[in-house]
Design an enzyme around this catalytic site. Sequence first.
Site, mmCIF file in Angstrom:
data_model
loop_
_atom_site.group_PDB
_atom_site.id
_atom_site.type_symbol
_atom_site.label_atom_id
_atom_site.label_comp_id
_atom_site.label_asym_id
_atom_site.label_seq_id
_atom_site.Cartn_x
_atom_site.Cartn_y
_atom_site.Cartn_z
ATOM 1 N N HIS A 264 0.827 -1.177 0.000
ATOM 2 C CA HIS A 264 0.011 -0.175 -0.157
ATOM 3 C C HIS A 264 0.871 1.255 0.002
ATOM 4 O O HIS A 264 2.069 1.223 0.842
ATOM 5 C CB HIS A 264 -0.985 -0.082 1.154
ATOM 6 C CG HIS A 264 -0.520 0.179 2.336
ATOM 7 N ND1 HIS A 264 -0.183 1.582 3.180
ATOM 8 C CD2 HIS A 264 -0.335 -1.005 3.379
ATOM 9 C CE1 HIS A 264 0.117 1.147 4.388
ATOM 10 N NE2 HIS A 264 0.131 -0.003 4.667
ATOM 11 N N ASP A 276 5.594 1.557 7.208
ATOM 12 C CA ASP A 276 4.361 1.145 6.742
ATOM 13 C C ASP A 276 3.827 2.067 5.972
ATOM 14 O O ASP A 276 3.239 3.262 6.360
ATOM 15 C CB ASP A 276 3.713 1.154 8.137
ATOM 16 C CG ASP A 276 2.266 0.913 8.211
ATOM 17 O OD1 ASP A 276 1.625 0.343 7.083
ATOM 18 O OD2 ASP A 276 1.379 1.033 8.945
ATOM 19 N N GLU A 309 -5.494 2.110 2.323
ATOM 20 C CA GLU A 309 -5.130 1.120 2.949
ATOM 21 C C GLU A 309 -5.686 1.339 4.400
ATOM 22 O O GLU A 309 -6.274 0.443 5.270
ATOM 23 C CB GLU A 309 -3.898 0.191 2.882
ATOM 24 C CG GLU A 309 -3.931 -1.205 3.456
ATOM 25 C CD GLU A 309 -3.323 -1.046 4.945
ATOM 26 O OE1 GLU A 309 -3.355 -2.316 5.578
ATOM 27 O OE2 GLU A 309 -2.830 -0.032 5.477
ATOM 28 N N GLU A 310 -4.978 2.384 4.997
ATOM 29 C CA GLU A 310 -5.035 2.625 6.493
ATOM 30 C C GLU A 310 -6.536 3.047 6.620
ATOM 31 O O GLU A 310 -6.782 3.178 7.961
ATOM 32 C CB GLU A 310 -4.061 3.949 6.603
ATOM 33 C CG GLU A 310 -2.477 3.569 6.211
ATOM 34 C CD GLU A 310 -2.049 2.505 7.623
ATOM 35 O OE1 GLU A 310 -2.806 2.033 8.369
ATOM 36 O OE2 GLU A 310 -0.848 2.146 7.443
ATOM 37 N N ASP A 338 3.557 -5.797 3.225
ATOM 38 C CA ASP A 338 2.847 -4.548 3.924
ATOM 39 C C ASP A 338 3.868 -4.435 5.338
ATOM 40 O O ASP A 338 3.554 -5.478 6.156
ATOM 41 C CB ASP A 338 1.631 -4.652 4.409
ATOM 42 C CG ASP A 338 1.028 -3.483 4.962
ATOM 43 O OD1 ASP A 338 1.971 -2.409 5.259
ATOM 44 O OD2 ASP A 338 -0.118 -3.410 5.407
ATOM 45 N N HIS A 411 2.844 3.650 13.102
ATOM 46 C CA HIS A 411 1.788 4.614 12.941
ATOM 47 C C HIS A 411 2.136 6.092 13.723
ATOM 48 O O HIS A 411 1.248 6.506 14.164
ATOM 49 C CB HIS A 411 0.441 3.883 13.638
ATOM 50 C CG HIS A 411 -0.366 3.360 12.511
ATOM 51 N ND1 HIS A 411 -1.680 2.502 12.649
ATOM 52 C CD2 HIS A 411 0.159 2.871 11.185
ATOM 53 C CE1 HIS A 411 -1.841 1.909 11.648
ATOM 54 N NE2 HIS A 411 -0.841 1.908 10.826
#
Length: 490
Positions: A264, A276, A309-310, A338, A411
């Site tokens: 992603h 990520d 995606e998130e 991922d 994140h």
Amino acid sequence: MKLLTGLLYGALLAAEVAGKKLTASQVEGDIKKSKLKKTLSDLNKIGIANDGNRAFGLPGYKASLDYIVSIVEGKYGKYLDTYVQPFNHTFEQTRDIWVRGPDGEDVYVITLIYNNATPTPDGVTAELIPVPDDLERGSGCFEDQWEGIDATNKIVLVKRGSCAISDKLKLAKAHGALGAILINQTPGDNIGSATLSAENLGLIVPVGVIRYAVGTAWQERIAAGETLEVTLLVDSINETRESWNIITETKEGDPDNVVMLGAHLDSVQAGPGINDDGSGTAAILEVAKSFTNYKGYANKVRFAWWGAEESGLIGSLYYGSQLTSEEADKIRFYFNYDMIGSPYPVYSVYANNDGDKVGGDIIVKWLTKKGKDATYSEFESSSDYVAFLELGIPSSGIFTGADSETDPCYHLACDGIDNINWSALTLNAKTAGRAAAQFALSLEGVPARSQTTTNPKSKREVALSFDKWEAKVKVAGKQHSCAASGKIVV
Ligand SMILES: *[C@@H]1O[C@H](CO)[C@@H](O)[C@H](O)[C@H]1NC(C)=O
Ligand SMILES: *[C@@H]1O[C@H](CO)[C@@H](O)[C@H](O)[C@H]1NC(C)=O
Ligand SMILES: *[C@@H]1O[C@H](CO)[C@@H](O)[C@H](O)[C@H]1NC(C)=O
């Protein structure tokens, strides 16, 4: 010797003209740490130049898209076909969030994706009402945990962890609360973000997540008999925005037998998303570039950089929902990459069944050969493989971990250029290249798509079954904020 060398040289020259013959070792050799570093450094710069992120609905995503498209359509366009697939989804952005504590102090707070707005500019001011901790089931997620709590016109104080945040926030709303303060489940200053999913807009109370130490101190003061009043402000906008997947495939190879690799391209709003999923993005880009050197392999190789995606696997689920049954049959295997460069990596290889392991074994064997402790783990619902599993397409992939031990910057704003284990990323990218090459040469042993779940016969039927996909989106959104293992922070 001389003659042999001469002959070999001649053969190589001829191959150069027609494109060299593909082998797994050659693809592996083409993939270099320096190239991966260059891509990630460029993506990091894009993040920095765009408010620190590359998230769905924001300029950093569009810049990331343009960056990848310019490479696959530019220098390599002669050997690759590229299609940019648009889709729409609800966008939410918290423009401002603050919490004023019981002593008038400013309290550090983070927002969650798809937060709901309080009135602005004053927010809501109310008494804090605690919901008891339940470390086993998670706090405040079940009706019985709210017995005897009158949250009407109050702000609930509840611990994060173990169960879906959206469930806590729905119950808070049902019990009349004006907002919720979540106490982060682990001590420390790093509070990870999570998505509440677009479907919950309007169904939950506005929320802010505060540090463990601050929240537990408030719990103790309330338990000791104090009444605490706090203010929560969430200034949030929501609207539909367009986003895009990039689908690129080799011109070479049989279009009826396609090996697919996906990563992603979007980050969370909190940071530039270099592990990520810049890591997977850069890896499959190098694999795609490598394939442009070769000719004469049997099967087509398709690369996807997924959008949103998130926000709940939106781009990949959209792609899956738009495939006809015939198109889905042609995708023989899907590899998901991922988070494959976590600073302190584990080497998890996805597989649920023997079909998945036909691809998974290539990865496990190579990583093991390279001295890594590669182990199989089951798929969950937290990345873009969901659409492919749903279609019954054999799938695998690598995941190096997203918890506080494997990736402390998961994140967070610090998921930047220094948040990569370069040797792990390089090895995983090379392994991805080897697996793609082996399947480009032969799909022997790969079973056909299993169609036990659904078997839509036409685009129209797929469109009619879109409800099912929406349900998947909901589950994915929930998993993103609740599952206890995998790529998740509760
Ligand atoms: C997205 O929304 C816009 C504006 O309503 C519309 O023009 C466009 O066709 C939509 N795209 C898709 C893929 O549905
Ligand atoms: C979403 O946006 C609309 C229009 O701006 C606004 O009225 C509504 O309150 C927002 N919803 C939430 C849950 O914040
Ligand atoms: C990178 O990962 C490997 C495990 O594959 C580990 O041994 C190594 O210490 C890590 N490197 C750094 C700089 O942390």
